[in-house]
Structure formats: C-alpha cells, structure tokens
Design an enzyme around this catalytic site. Structure first.
Site, PDB file in Angstrom:
ATOM      1  N   ASP A  72      -9.716  16.929  27.068  1.00  0.00           N
ATOM      2  CA  ASP A  72     -10.813  17.762  26.106  1.00  0.00           C
ATOM      3  C   ASP A  72     -11.015  17.007  24.177  1.00  0.00           C
ATOM      4  O   ASP A  72      -9.604  16.041  23.587  1.00  0.00           O
ATOM      5  CB  ASP A  72      -9.554  18.449  25.491  1.00  0.00           C
ATOM      6  CG  ASP A  72      -8.123  18.330  25.612  1.00  0.00           C
ATOM      7  OD1 ASP A  72      -7.908  16.967  26.125  1.00  0.00           O
ATOM      8  OD2 ASP A  72      -7.533  19.319  24.829  1.00  0.00           O
ATOM      9  N   GLU A 104      -1.610   8.001  20.175  1.00  0.00           N
ATOM     10  CA  GLU A 104      -1.827   8.583  21.910  1.00  0.00           C
ATOM     11  C   GLU A 104      -3.412   7.863  22.662  1.00  0.00           C
ATOM     12  O   GLU A 104      -2.946   8.267  23.623  1.00  0.00           O
ATOM     13  CB  GLU A 104      -2.775   9.973  21.242  1.00  0.00           C
ATOM     14  CG  GLU A 104      -3.500  10.645  22.306  1.00  0.00           C
ATOM     15  CD  GLU A 104      -4.429  12.171  21.305  1.00  0.00           C
ATOM     16  OE1 GLU A 104      -4.079  13.151  21.711  1.00  0.00           O
ATOM     17  OE2 GLU A 104      -4.347  11.601  19.927  1.00  0.00           O
ATOM     18  N   ASP A 160       0.537  -1.660  -0.021  1.00  0.00           N
ATOM     19  CA  ASP A 160       0.087   0.311  -0.103  1.00  0.00           C
ATOM     20  C   ASP A 160       0.680   0.769   0.186  1.00  0.00           C
ATOM     21  O   ASP A 160       0.056   2.841   0.134  1.00  0.00           O
ATOM     22  CB  ASP A 160      -0.871   0.184   0.658  1.00  0.00           C
ATOM     23  CG  ASP A 160      -0.190  -0.264   2.394  1.00  0.00           C
ATOM     24  OD1 ASP A 160       0.827   0.307   2.611  1.00  0.00           O
ATOM     25  OD2 ASP A 160      -1.086  -0.523   3.943  1.00  0.00           O
TER      26      ASP A 160
END
Length: 619
Positions: free
Chosen positions: A361, A556, A21
């Site tokens: 957040d 993350e 890919d």
C-alpha cells in the site's frame, strides 16, 4: 581508554556545539566544528572527530541517561565502533526489546494510549468466545477506568466494521494466564502486530537467538485465525475484514528448523491452524480463489478505509462529487453514510482494500485493479504453504498428519496440491517471450507485464526450473539493480503515470526490506551466491551510510537510486523521528540487516565497515 562523563553537562555542551539545526541529533547536515574534546579517567585529553563518532558519543550518553544514571563511563571502543558492527549490536541488544509489546497490565497503556486512539478514548476489542480474555480485561478496566472494553459479535461483517469506524481500538491477542503473549511491532506509529512484517522480523529474531519471541508471534497469529478468522493486516479494529500476505507456513518451518528440539504438541496445534487458514481464507471458491484455480487478494469492507491519511482519496472523490453535482465534502459524507451508493466507487475501494491486504500500500501496479489479479507473489506464497506442509508432515509426522480437529492429511496430498499450482502458475503467470513471471488479470484474460520485485517470488518459493531461474536472475540484475539494492518496481513500469499524480511508496525509486530478503533467499536457492552477495552488500551499504551520516537512523524504506532515507511519497518515512538515539530502528529493516550480514563473506563484511562504494566494488 575510558571516559567518565557527567551526562547532562556533556550532553548539553555537545548539542550546543554540534547540533546546529536543533533536532537533537548530530548529522552530516549540522555545521558544528565536528571536534569535541573529552577528558579520560586518568586526566588525559582526547578529541572525538567527525559526524559519526560524535553521534555515537551522543547515543552512548543517551543510553546511560535512559538507565537513570548521572555519570556515564564510556570506552573509546564504543565511540569509534565500526559502523556495521555497531548497527548489528544495537539491533540485537536494544532494538528488538524496544519493539516488543504485550496486551496485558504491564504493556497495555503503551498500545491503547498511542497516537491512533481517538481523542482520549482507549479501547480494546475482545473476541466473544475468549471468555478468559473478557474476564481479564474487565478486571483490568476496574483498575484503569479510562480503558473501554468492547466484546466483538460472533459474526464479524463489513457492516459491523463500518459501524465501529468512529470507535477504533486494539484487538486482543493471546493471553497465558495474566500475561500477554509478546509480539514485535514495526516501530514508530505502527504500534501493533502487523501481518507479513512479523514473519520478516522473525527472520532477524531467529538469527539473534530470540526463538522464544518468534514462537510467541506464531502463537499470536494462530490466535488471530482462531478468533478473527484470519491473520489480520494488523490487530486494529478497522482491519477485521482484511488479511495479509500468507507467510505462516514459512514462519512455522523456520522456527522448527532453528530449534534444537521441536515440541510436537505445539507443532500439531499450529500446523492444524495453518491448514485451517489455507483452506478457509485462501481456498474458498469465489472469494480469494478464482475460477482458473489461482488466487487473488480480496479484502471486504464498505466505503473509505478509515486508517488512510486525510486527503489521500481527494482526487478520486472529486471525480465522483462532480458526477453527483456536490462538493467533495458533501459527497464524501453522503457516501460514507450510504445515502449515496455508487457501485463503481465501491469497487474502487474493494481494489484499494485488497491492495492494502497485499501489503503493497500503495503501488500503481495494483491501483484500481488488485482484486482482478492473480498476483505472482500471492500464488508463490501459497505454493510455499503447500510445499511447507509436505515438508513438515514428512519431517515430523512420518508422512501422515492428524489435526487436532480430527482431519487427516498426507504429505503426498500437499505435494499434489503444489504440483497443480505450479502448472497453473506456468500457464497463466509465466511469459515465454519476456521470460519472466507477471500478474494475470483474470477479468481481461491477460498478463499485466508490470515490472515489480514481486515477480521474483517464484525464486524464493522454489517454483522455477533452472532455465527459468537463469532468465529471472539476468532480468533482475539488468533491470532492477540500483546502487542501493533492488527496486520495488522498475522506472519503465511507472513511466506512464502522469507527473501530477502522486508517487506511490511501493514503486520506483524506492526499495523495501521484504523484497530484498525474498530475492536474496531466492538467488541462494538456485546457486547464485555472487549475485546475492552483491545485492546484499548494496542494501546494507546504503543502510550503513545513512546510519553513519544521520545519527543511527534506520527507517521503514529507502530511495535505492539516491541511496537516502529521505523518501517523498505518500506517508513519509517511519523511523526517522527520534531524539538523541533511535532505540528501535524499524522491524523488518533491522531483520534485513541481520539476515544480510549472515550472507556476506567476512571480506565483504569488513568492506562494509569501511563503507567501500558498491559501484566501485562490483564494477
């Protein structure tokens, strides 16, 4: 078995065959033969088989090339290294160093020239009272004229921060002579020192014998309190009116406990500043301290937070644009220029900034309400400050502490403060019927009953009695446990959110490293080793499987239900974009891996290397 390989020749051949890919990685989604023949130093041939081993080969070639080599000598044990062992070794040997920054001549261009700089402008903001820093950076500017040096005013107001929104820049941190005191950044586009990230990163640093770096980060936190008045969300100009979840006392305590000999002069200085932060940031009545004696997040600021992604507030702004019979673009411009002042919208952004100050957040738990909440997490953290201050003063100062500012505090004082907070937490945040802690809306005088992983922070802080801990443990394992670890919020907690509204990244089905680490420690505090090990294993298993399948990717956050790093919520997933090899992983994810391994038994560590399915292992 050793292979001596021409790096470029082998790299290109490997990619042509296996990277179908074209993303410069070898993952389970590539459709190559998954077999690559190598010749050993003694002329024999060996076939490397499978996605994981092929991606390890690619990574080892990249490591050698990054060192400027033409040929790489790679042992087979590196190519076929057990996955958990490899991830831990990469974190310890490569990732921490790659995430380390300094704001000095050696490291300045890596920060001020990153993607957050406006166009070609590269700006450093320096505190007015740090004369040494002003002199240093002005000298540096003569050598690097593309860098702008701006001196902050003595009093930083929301109006001032608004005035520099179109001139964003990095905020100076501590200098020792001509060298910047180092710090660890989260990774990816987060190329500055973040608040609570730094504490969790330090948990991993201490396990990896990097006490020097953890201690340096405390020094940078203290610099922020001294010159900016608070530990910042991050050291960027638009965060000057916003702090972060308070972990400094835990940070100081754990560095002291990790060291063989505690420097009492250093401890006196940092403990003085930590107490100052507690009193001036958190305990000012009418600000972050509410009338009932508990605390809230409250970030100041005017208008739309400038760091948010374009379009993030479109739906909210459309509503107010209709109110003023304007299109969204016209309304937004007039609102930001303060030609239109709308108190209701201003309050929305107070809540939004406060939500960002909380570190979460964003989450529907805090949307348009954060500044009205005594949150469980914040009050547990401040209870931990009070008990940490008591511990540090008893342990290192014989029960009485004299600050560098001439104030005197006894350990007994902080014990009383903690006891008073504990009583209030039990009055306002503990629900006897549901047998859990919940955020309290002090404007409406009621609990929210929102099911969030933050409701378990009292386990970590040591607030619970054993009966409460037992109830929390049962609630956690029954409602928050997913295949890949602990959910940020339960599915039921967001079931009321209409489908057309955006998914929030701190909500179901996602999981985050800081929640896992807090909850593991909380369970261990109350003797729940079995449950802690299961949750650790689930989290590390998910990280390991994704790294095996996706060329060492450590991002993350994760979707802990689908057990994938492919998270589709708000900001994407930092740490997934790299060529050939991730050289840094992601800060608190790295730390969670090292901390988790320190908890697992040798038997479970070996099961992790074998990638034993947790749903079968813990059925």
């Amino acid at each position: 078995m050793l292979f001596r390989l021409n790096i470029e020749e082998t790299l290109q051949k490997l990619l042509r065959q296996e990277d179908t890919d074209g993303d410069k990685k070898i993952t389970k989604e590539d459709r190559g033969p998954k077999r690559f023949k190598l010749q050993t130093e003694d002329g024999a041939f060996y076939t490397v088989k499978g996605t994981y081993y092929l991606s390890n080969l690619l990574q080892e070639l990249a490591i050698a090339r990054n060192k400027g080599k033409e040929y790489a000598t790679i042992p087979l044990r590196r190519i076929e290294e057990k996955p958990a062992n490899r991830i831990s070794r990469m974190i310890r040997r490569y990732f921490w160093d790659d995430l380390t920054r300094t704001i000095d001549e050696a490291g300045i261009m890596k920060i001020v020239g990153d993607e957050k700089a406006e166009g070609k402008e590269q700006r450093i903001y320096v505190p007015l009272k740090d004369e040494h820093a002003i002199e240093y950076y002005n000298k540096l500017k003569r050598k690097y004229p593309e860098i702008n040096i701006s001196v902050l005013p003595d009093k930083i107001t929301p109006e001032y921060v608004l005035s520099i929104n179109n001139k964003p820049g990095i905020l100076a941190l501590k200098l020792e002579g001509k060298k910047g005191v180092p710090f660890v950044v989260p990774g990816g586009r987060f190329n500055e020192m973040y608040g609570w990230d730094s504490y969790f990163e330090a948990v991993g640093l201490l396990l990896d014998d990097r006490e020097d770096l953890a201690k340096a980060m405390i020094d940078n936190f203290c610099y922020q309190i001294k010159y900016y008045g608070k530990i910042l969300n991050a050291n960027r100009s638009y965060y000057l009116t916003r702090t972060q979840p308070p972990f400094l006392s835990s940070f100081i305590r754990e560095v002291c406990e990790a060291g063989k000999n505690t420097d009492l002069k250093w401890l006196t200085e940092v403990l003085t500043i930590a107490i100052r932060e507690y009193e001036s940031v958190w305990m000012v009545s009418g600000k972050r301290l509410t009338e009932n004696g508990l605390n809230r997040y409250l970030a100041e600021g005017i208008g739309i937070p400038p760091e948010t992604e374009e379009g993030h507030f479109d739906e909210v702004l459309e509503e107010y644009a209709r109110k003023y019979e304007l299109n969204r673009e016209e309304f937004q411009q007039k609102y930001m220029n303060r030609e239109i002042v709308d108190e209701e919208l201003d309050m929305y952004f107070v809540h939004d900034r406060s939500l960002r100050e909380s570190g979460h957040d964003t989450s529907w738990r805090l949307d348009n309400v954060c500044a009205d909440l005594n949150t469980v997490d914040l009050n547990a953290l401040l209870y931990k400050y009070e008990t940490d201050f008591e511990y540090l003063i008893n342990t290192y100062f014989d029960g009485t502490f004299q600050t560098t500012e001439g104030k005197s505090y006894s350990a007994a004082h902080w014990k009383e403060m903690a006891a008073a907070r504990k009583r209030l937490i039990n009055v306002y945040l503990w629900d006897k019927t549901k047998e859990c802690f919940y955020d309290y809306n002090f404007k409406l005088n009621r609990q929210t009953f929102f099911e969030s992983a933050t409701n378990f922070y009292p386990l970590w802080a040591g607030i619970c009695n054993q009966d409460q801990a037992e109830k929390l443990k049962e609630h956690l394992m029954n409602s928050y446990k997913a295949r890949g670890g602990v959910l940020a919020t339960t599915k039921a907690s967001v079931s009321h959110v209409p489908d057309h509204l955006p998914k929030r990244q701190w909500d179901y089905p996602n999981g985050w490293a800081p929640h896992q680490m807090v909850i593991w420690k909380g369970l261990l505090n109350y003797g729940y080793e079995k449950e802690a090990e299961e949750l650790v294993y689930r989290w590390l298993w998910m990280i390991t499987v994704n790294a095996v399948d996706y060329n060492g990717t450590i991002p993350e956050k994760y979707d802990v239900v689908a057990c994938t790093h492919k998270v589709y919520a708000e900001y994407g997933n930092v740490g997934t974009e790299f060529d050939y090899i991730t050289t840094s992983g992601f800060g608190w994810m790295n730390a969670s891996y090292q901390y988790g391994l320190s908890i697992l038994s040798p038997e479970l560590r070996e099961k992790l290397n074998e990638l034993a399915d947790p749903d079968i292992l813990f059925k």
